[in-house]
Design a protein around this motif. Structure first.
Motif, mmCIF file in Angstrom:
data_model
loop_
_atom_site.group_PDB
_atom_site.id
_atom_site.type_symbol
_atom_site.label_atom_id
_atom_site.label_comp_id
_atom_site.label_asym_id
_atom_site.label_seq_id
_atom_site.Cartn_x
_atom_site.Cartn_y
_atom_site.Cartn_z
ATOM 1 N N VAL A 80 33.259 41.939 55.491
ATOM 2 C CA VAL A 80 31.967 41.165 54.723
ATOM 3 C C VAL A 80 31.542 41.430 53.706
ATOM 4 O O VAL A 80 32.126 39.742 53.137
ATOM 5 C CB VAL A 80 31.054 40.937 55.809
ATOM 6 N N VAL A 81 31.895 42.609 52.605
ATOM 7 C CA VAL A 81 31.645 42.587 51.376
ATOM 8 C C VAL A 81 32.952 41.664 50.759
ATOM 9 O O VAL A 81 32.602 40.804 49.486
ATOM 10 C CB VAL A 81 31.411 43.502 50.710
ATOM 11 N N LYS A 82 34.051 41.660 50.710
ATOM 12 C CA LYS A 82 35.124 41.647 50.504
ATOM 13 C C LYS A 82 35.676 39.587 50.236
ATOM 14 O O LYS A 82 35.654 39.119 49.340
ATOM 15 C CB LYS A 82 36.310 42.090 50.806
ATOM 16 N N HIS A 83 34.772 39.145 52.157
ATOM 17 C CA HIS A 83 34.802 38.205 51.731
ATOM 18 C C HIS A 83 33.691 37.024 50.598
ATOM 19 O O HIS A 83 34.122 36.010 50.276
ATOM 20 C CB HIS A 83 34.451 37.618 53.073
ATOM 21 N N PHE A 84 32.223 37.886 50.818
ATOM 22 C CA PHE A 84 31.428 37.090 49.710
ATOM 23 C C PHE A 84 32.073 37.143 48.228
ATOM 24 O O PHE A 84 31.696 36.673 47.264
ATOM 25 C CB PHE A 84 30.229 37.949 50.029
ATOM 26 N N LEU A 85 32.088 39.011 48.107
ATOM 27 C CA LEU A 85 33.134 38.736 46.370
ATOM 28 C C LEU A 85 34.453 37.911 46.309
ATOM 29 O O LEU A 85 34.515 37.268 45.179
ATOM 30 C CB LEU A 85 33.554 40.180 46.179
ATOM 31 N N SER A 86 35.041 37.048 46.754
ATOM 32 C CA SER A 86 36.224 36.180 46.972
ATOM 33 C C SER A 86 35.463 35.128 46.825
ATOM 34 O O SER A 86 36.330 34.495 45.551
ATOM 35 C CB SER A 86 37.332 36.150 47.941
ATOM 36 N N GLU A 87 34.739 34.912 47.210
ATOM 37 C CA GLU A 87 33.977 33.241 47.078
ATOM 38 C C GLU A 87 33.462 33.300 45.831
ATOM 39 O O GLU A 87 32.611 32.340 45.536
ATOM 40 C CB GLU A 87 32.902 33.097 48.090
ATOM 41 N N SER A 88 32.653 34.502 45.183
ATOM 42 C CA SER A 88 32.124 34.489 44.118
ATOM 43 C C SER A 88 32.757 34.055 42.872
ATOM 44 O O SER A 88 32.595 33.276 42.027
ATOM 45 C CB SER A 88 31.093 35.541 44.364
ATOM 46 N N GLY A 89 34.037 34.534 42.897
ATOM 47 C CA GLY A 89 34.567 34.589 41.598
ATOM 48 C C GLY A 89 34.285 35.185 40.756
ATOM 49 O O GLY A 89 34.613 34.645 39.511
ATOM 50 N N ALA A 90 33.671 36.282 40.809
ATOM 51 C CA ALA A 90 33.185 36.799 39.908
ATOM 52 C C ALA A 90 34.092 37.785 39.395
ATOM 53 O O ALA A 90 35.212 37.940 40.185
ATOM 54 C CB ALA A 90 32.055 37.779 40.537
ATOM 55 N N ASP A 91 33.813 38.373 37.575
ATOM 56 C CA ASP A 91 34.392 39.179 37.189
ATOM 57 C C ASP A 91 34.237 40.952 37.779
ATOM 58 O O ASP A 91 33.119 41.135 37.168
ATOM 59 C CB ASP A 91 34.436 39.453 36.189
ATOM 60 N N LEU A 92 35.091 41.670 38.802
ATOM 61 C CA LEU A 92 34.321 42.454 39.145
ATOM 62 C C LEU A 92 35.446 43.492 38.487
ATOM 63 O O LEU A 92 36.825 43.862 38.436
ATOM 64 C CB LEU A 92 35.339 42.620 40.729
ATOM 65 N N MET A 93 34.271 44.582 38.426
ATOM 66 C CA MET A 93 35.245 46.225 37.124
ATOM 67 C C MET A 93 34.310 46.945 38.255
ATOM 68 O O MET A 93 33.415 47.623 38.527
ATOM 69 C CB MET A 93 35.126 45.736 36.016
ATOM 70 N N TYR A 94 35.010 48.281 38.859
ATOM 71 C CA TYR A 94 35.158 49.325 39.076
ATOM 72 C C TYR A 94 34.829 50.756 38.909
ATOM 73 O O TYR A 94 35.607 50.223 37.393
ATOM 74 C CB TYR A 94 36.407 49.445 40.776
ATOM 75 N N GLU A 95 34.557 52.205 39.036
ATOM 76 C CA GLU A 95 34.487 52.715 38.200
ATOM 77 C C GLU A 95 33.469 52.162 36.883
ATOM 78 O O GLU A 95 33.363 53.176 36.043
ATOM 79 C CB GLU A 95 35.907 53.719 37.966
ATOM 80 N N HIS A 96 32.734 51.488 37.095
ATOM 81 C CA HIS A 96 31.722 50.868 36.007
ATOM 82 C C HIS A 96 30.543 51.785 36.616
ATOM 83 O O HIS A 96 29.589 50.725 37.275
ATOM 84 C CB HIS A 96 31.217 49.419 35.540
ATOM 85 N N HIS A 97 30.365 52.684 35.889
ATOM 86 C CA HIS A 97 28.514 53.388 36.052
ATOM 87 C C HIS A 97 27.477 53.082 35.105
ATOM 88 O O HIS A 97 28.056 54.015 34.464
ATOM 89 C CB HIS A 97 28.744 54.848 36.535
#
Length: 342
Positions: free
Chosen positions: A114-131
């Protein structure tokens, strides 16, 4: 072009990014940071160590839609159902207590889809391990610093992580909070629990008939789910997965214990409830320090605005209520603030 940072790649953050993209199209740059190595937050799906077993949902298990929310959030439910992200949950759930007008949905690819669907639709620059550790006001922008060093500036910041993590932020954040806002945030309370996923060999077939079971007479375990069966994913060549959630009192009592010390207790109680359960090929234990919101921010319409210019706003289930529709309500509320500000 305004730059918006959304901190937290869980349900509220991902949906907020998706809705903002649809509202402003290419007129905004959307960036999503998460301190974890993947998206999902409390709706994450855990992969098995190898391909022999099915994945498992260690957090949220399924989505329950009341008739009222099914109507008010119809467009989102329709989108998720038509894309195959959601499907009706038809399996037997023993001990489930809910209103007759409530419909339950499962995710064939796991709750994280569900989360991955919305992130895909957002076209956002997604960055992990960013605390994120600190926020500093720099004129009309926010300088956002992270744990591993380095910083970036944004025109607006949305915080969707659990409230105790918001209160831990350094920099100008503390000075921006009013006395009333701090009191409200201090009053937010979460339940805590452990979850264990057991991954089995492809030859294993569970002997019980239910899909999930709520347990009322065990000090340790409150819920068990045949996770692959819940998703209608029991197929030849891949072993089933089983998920166990502990009770809140057990979670609170053992909250500061190491997972390796708690896991044997949970497994011992599981074998009492399911004698003859085959040995798994692997096990994963998860500690949810912030599981579900017990006390949310009172009288808050889905968000809390810390500063209008540059915009700093908080969202998430702590500002509404702790389920799928509560996160939707918060994302919609944050969206209205963003649209008015940008």
């Amino acid at each position: 072009m305004p730059r918006v940072l959304i901190v937290g790649a869980g349900l509220t953050g991902s949906l907020c990014a998706c809705l903002l993209r649809r509202a402003l199209q290419n007129k905004v740059q959307i960036v999503v940071w998460d301190k974890a190595r993947d998206s999902g937050g409390r709706m994450s799906t855990s992969r098995p160590p190898d391909s022999l077993s099915h994945s498992a949902d260690l957090g949220a298990q399924y989505i329950s839609a009341t008739a009222a929310y099914a109507k008010s959030h119809h467009s989102l439910y329709s989108e998720l159902l038509s894309s195959g992200v959601l499907q009706p949950l038809d399996g037997l759930i023993e001990g489930l207590q809910q209103k007759d007008d409530t419909k339950n949905y499962m995710t064939p690819l796991g709750m994280g889809s569900v989360v991955k669907h919305f992130l895909s639709e957002s076209g956002a620059d997604l960055m992990y391990e960013h605390h994120v550790t600190s926020l500093y006001r720099r004129g009309a922008s926010w300088e956002v610093q992270r744990k591993r060093g380095g910083s970036m500036t944004f025109d607006a910041v949305v915080l969707t992580m659990p409230v105790p993590q918001i209160l831990q932020l350094q920099g100008d954040m503390g000075d921006m909070l009013s006395v009333q806002q701090r009191q409200q945030l201090d009053g937010v309370m979460y339940s805590s629990r452990f979850a264990v996923a057991l991954f089995f060999h492809p030859d294993v077939v569970f002997s019980f008939s239910w899909t999930a079971q709520y347990v009322s007479d065990n000090f340790c375990i409150c819920y068990i789910a045949a996770d692959s069966r819940k998703r209608n994913a029991d197929v030849p060549g891949r072993g089933p997965s089983l998920v166990v959630h502990t009770s809140i009192p057990f979670g609170v009592q053992h909250l500061e214990w190491e997972k390796k010390d708690v896991q044997p207790i949970i497994l011992q109680e599981l074998h009492k409830l399911l004698p003859g359960l085959p040995e798994p090929i692997s096990i994963k234990c998860q500690k949810w320090r912030y599981s579900q919101v017990l006390n949310s921010v009172p009288n808050c319409p889905g968000h809390m605005t810390i500063l209008n210019k540059p915009l700093l706003v908080c969202g998430g289930d702590a500002f509404s209520h702790s389920n799928f529709d509560g996160c939707v309500e918060s994302a919609l509320s944050v969206l209205s603030i963003l649209k008015a500000s940008l």
